[in-house]
Design a protein around this motif. Structure first.
Motif, short mmCIF file in Angstrom:
data_model
loop_
_atom_site.label_atom_id
_atom_site.label_comp_id
_atom_site.label_asym_id
_atom_site.label_seq_id
_atom_site.Cartn_x
_atom_site.Cartn_y
_atom_site.Cartn_z
N LEU A 223 -5.58 -4.08 -3.27
CA LEU A 223 -5.68 -4.37 -1.89
C LEU A 223 -7.00 -3.76 -1.37
CD1 LEU A 223 -2.03 -3.96 -0.36
CD2 LEU A 223 -2.94 -5.88 -1.16
N THR A 224 -7.71 -4.54 -0.70
CA THR A 224 -8.95 -3.99 -0.06
C THR A 224 -8.49 -3.33 1.15
OG1 THR A 224 -8.82 -5.91 1.43
CG2 THR A 224 -10.02 -6.11 -0.67
N ASP A 225 -9.59 -2.51 1.50
CA ASP A 225 -9.42 -1.68 2.83
C ASP A 225 -8.97 -2.28 3.97
OD1 ASP A 225 -10.21 0.64 1.24
OD2 ASP A 225 -12.13 0.78 2.10
N ARG A 226 -9.57 -3.62 4.12
CA ARG A 226 -9.01 -4.34 5.30
C ARG A 226 -7.55 -4.81 5.41
NH1 ARG A 226 -12.13 -9.83 7.52
NH2 ARG A 226 -10.72 -10.29 9.40
N GLU A 227 -7.11 -5.17 4.08
CA GLU A 227 -5.55 -5.52 3.75
C GLU A 227 -4.91 -4.42 3.91
OE1 GLU A 227 -6.17 -9.22 0.49
OE2 GLU A 227 -6.38 -7.03 -0.04
N LEU A 231 -1.86 -4.42 6.81
CA LEU A 231 -0.66 -4.19 6.11
C LEU A 231 0.06 -3.12 6.94
CD1 LEU A 231 1.00 -5.63 3.86
CD2 LEU A 231 0.44 -3.83 2.32
N THR A 232 -0.56 -2.06 7.07
CA THR A 232 -0.03 -0.82 7.38
C THR A 232 0.16 -0.82 8.86
OG1 THR A 232 -1.05 0.61 6.06
CG2 THR A 232 -0.42 1.78 7.91
N SER A 233 -0.65 -1.64 9.91
CA SER A 233 -0.78 -1.66 11.09
C SER A 233 0.20 -2.42 11.93
CB SER A 233 -2.11 -1.75 11.76
OG SER A 233 -2.90 -0.71 11.25
N PHE A 234 0.23 -3.99 11.09
CA PHE A 234 0.88 -5.08 11.54
C PHE A 234 1.67 -5.60 10.85
CE2 PHE A 234 -3.61 -4.62 13.45
CZ PHE A 234 -3.35 -4.00 14.68
N ARG A 235 1.35 -6.28 9.53
CA ARG A 235 2.17 -7.05 8.77
C ARG A 235 3.43 -6.49 8.15
NH1 ARG A 235 -1.31 -8.96 4.33
NH2 ARG A 235 0.88 -9.76 3.69
N GLU A 236 3.30 -5.33 7.36
CA GLU A 236 4.54 -4.70 6.87
C GLU A 236 5.35 -4.04 7.79
OE1 GLU A 236 7.14 -3.58 3.95
OE2 GLU A 236 6.06 -2.20 5.43
N THR A 349 8.17 7.54 4.82
CA THR A 349 8.41 6.16 4.79
C THR A 349 6.79 5.67 4.54
OG1 THR A 349 9.85 6.23 6.91
CG2 THR A 349 8.65 4.16 6.59
N ILE A 350 5.78 6.26 4.87
CA ILE A 350 4.53 5.59 4.56
C ILE A 350 4.49 5.98 3.10
CG2 ILE A 350 2.16 5.69 4.55
CD1 ILE A 350 3.30 4.61 7.29
N GLY A 351 4.98 7.05 2.52
CA GLY A 351 4.91 7.41 1.17
C GLY A 351 5.81 6.54 0.18
N ASP A 352 7.12 6.08 0.78
CA ASP A 352 7.97 5.19 0.22
C ASP A 352 7.23 3.98 -0.20
OD1 ASP A 352 9.92 7.02 0.28
OD2 ASP A 352 10.88 6.04 1.97
N VAL A 353 6.68 3.21 0.73
CA VAL A 353 6.00 1.84 0.67
C VAL A 353 4.76 1.81 0.07
CG1 VAL A 353 5.73 -0.31 2.08
CG2 VAL A 353 7.43 1.25 2.59
N ALA A 354 3.85 2.75 0.59
CA ALA A 354 2.39 2.39 -0.02
C ALA A 354 2.26 2.75 -1.63
CB ALA A 354 1.56 3.33 0.80
#
Length: 421
Positions: A223-227, A231-236, A349-354
């Motif tokens: 994934l790119t930095d923009r993606e 993802l972190t802010s809105f999509r996922e 949670t962030i560590g689980d998904v990222a």
């Protein structure tokens, strides 16, 4: 020599396997928390009693400046630690933090205090983000909640102890310079430990990446930095739910930091008693995380996040409705308990998904949104307090916190399912 031999070249994930380094980083993060703790009791009172600020919006500018700068620094801390390693970013953060207590001691105008908080925001963004990332690197997936609980317990336990200590010092010797000598000691010790004893953990990331299993097909490696930001802010759903909950959590923390001491002082409480109230909230928050982080490894992340946000909302409303020390102490303890449920669990949670290869950047983006809450909270609470009343500002923040909990109920999925536990 076999792969099970304990040589420096063998990389192992886990708290027990990395106990010495992990414990050192817990201690370093306690010093990071102490840098904020030096302000929790004293600075709002400095604004009114020393610099003569009367408008709440103007009084809370130091929190707004801190929050904006820390939020942006969190983002860059994640990117820089992926690119250059964790330790250089940690050391840079401590170097930038050294002038902060000196500026708070001798600032001739409020503008210098705001500048000190700009530096404090950079210091906190670099050091706290990096210690979080390094502990996630070392802990591996199985005990990530416990790791974050220990990290945040150390940081906010130090906030509480320092808030209590500076309140007592200010009550005995005045609002400055004496209370800020603690911050100067923290900065010097934190820099020394980070330079001399902390070891780089970036290689643990590559080791974990080889066996990582994603909880979401979109959260893959390439994934790119923009993606990653999108993802972190809105999509996922889980990542974005955690980001908004983090923002609202620090929105109400900004209220507790900036307005509560003034609210208490207006009712006639002494500086010493205000210091006790300022310490109860982060004290319960800090100690509670020793339990809640590990609990999220057993029962999952979502139940604790929802319960924590709703508990915070009830506690904040209670604080607005009460007008004496002991009810406020109960409210502060309840607010700390709710925050303890939420804080380490959101990071876990962030560590689980990222994915491990971009986890540091995702943590940085989450912390960008979370610490933007300081600025949003300071501006919102200051405007409402000036236009209506302090109580109205407190009730409004309580309502926003409850809404955030409902968003988590509706949008977030469980990131640490029973099969993994």
């Amino acid at each position: 020599m076999t792969n099970t031999d304990a040589t420096p070249n063998v990389i192992r994930l886990g708290l027990r396997e990395n106990l010495a380094q992990f414990s050192l980083l817990v201690g370093v993060n306690a010093l990071v928390g102490g840098m904020i703790g030096q302000e929790r009791t004293v600075l709002p009172l400095l604004a009114t009693d020393v610099f003569g600020l009367t408008a709440f919006t103007a009084t809370l500018t130091f929190i707004a400046a801190f929050g904006i700068v820390k939020a942006a620094t969190n983002f860059f801390a994640g990117t820089l630690s992926d690119r250059y390693g964790r330790k250089p970013v940690l050391v840079a953060g401590w170097i930038i933090g050294i002038p902060v207590p000196l500026l708070l001691m001798w600032a001739p105008t409020w503008g210098w205090v705001i500048f000190a908080n700009v530096l404090l925001g950079i210091n906190q963004g670099l050091t706290w983000s990096t210690t979080v990332i390094m502990k996630i690197d070392l802990a591996g997936p199985d005990k990530r909640g416990l790791a974050m609980g220990l990290n945040e317990a150390a940081g906010y336990g130090a906030v509480a102890v320092t808030a209590l200590a500076t309140g007592w010092i200010a009550n005995e010797w005045g609002l400055r310079p004496e209370p800020f000598f603690l911050g100067l000691a923290y900065a010097g010790l934190g820099l020394s430990l980070s330079v001399l004893f902390v070891k780089e953990t970036h290689h643990h990331v590559h080791h974990e990446a080889a066996t990582h299993t994603s909880t979401n097909d979109d959260a893959h490696q390439a994934l790119t930095d923009r993606e990653i930001f999108t993802l972190t802010s809105f999509r996922e759903k889980a990542l974005s739910s955690a980001s908004q909950a983090g923002l609202v959590n620090n929105l109400n923390d900004g209220l507790a930091w900036g307005l509560f001491p003034i609210f208490f002082a207006a009712s006639g409480l002494s500086v010493g008693r205000i210091g006790i109230l300022a310490a109860i909230y982060p004290g319960i928050w800090g100690l509670g995380q020793l339990y809640t982080g590990a609990l999220s490894d057993r029962i999952g992340r979502k139940p604790l996040i929802v319960a924590g946000m709703l508990t915070q909302a009830a506690a904040i409303a209670w604080m607005a409705a009460m007008n004496s020390f002991w009810p406020w102490a109960l409210g502060a303890a309840t607010l700390g308990a709710g925050t303890a449920m939420v804080y380490p669990t959101l990071l876990a949670t962030i560590g689980d998904v990222a994915h491990p290869t971009w986890r540091a950047r995702s943590v940085g983006i989450y912390r960008l949104w979370r610490d933007a809450g300081f600025a949003v909270g300071a501006l919102l609470a200051g405007l409402l307090a000036d236009l209506i009343s302090i109580q109205a500002a407190i009730y409004a923040v309580a309502a926003l916190t409850a809404i955030s909990g409902v968003v988590v109920i509706a949008r977030m999925y469980e990131t640490h399912p029973a099969a993994d536990r």
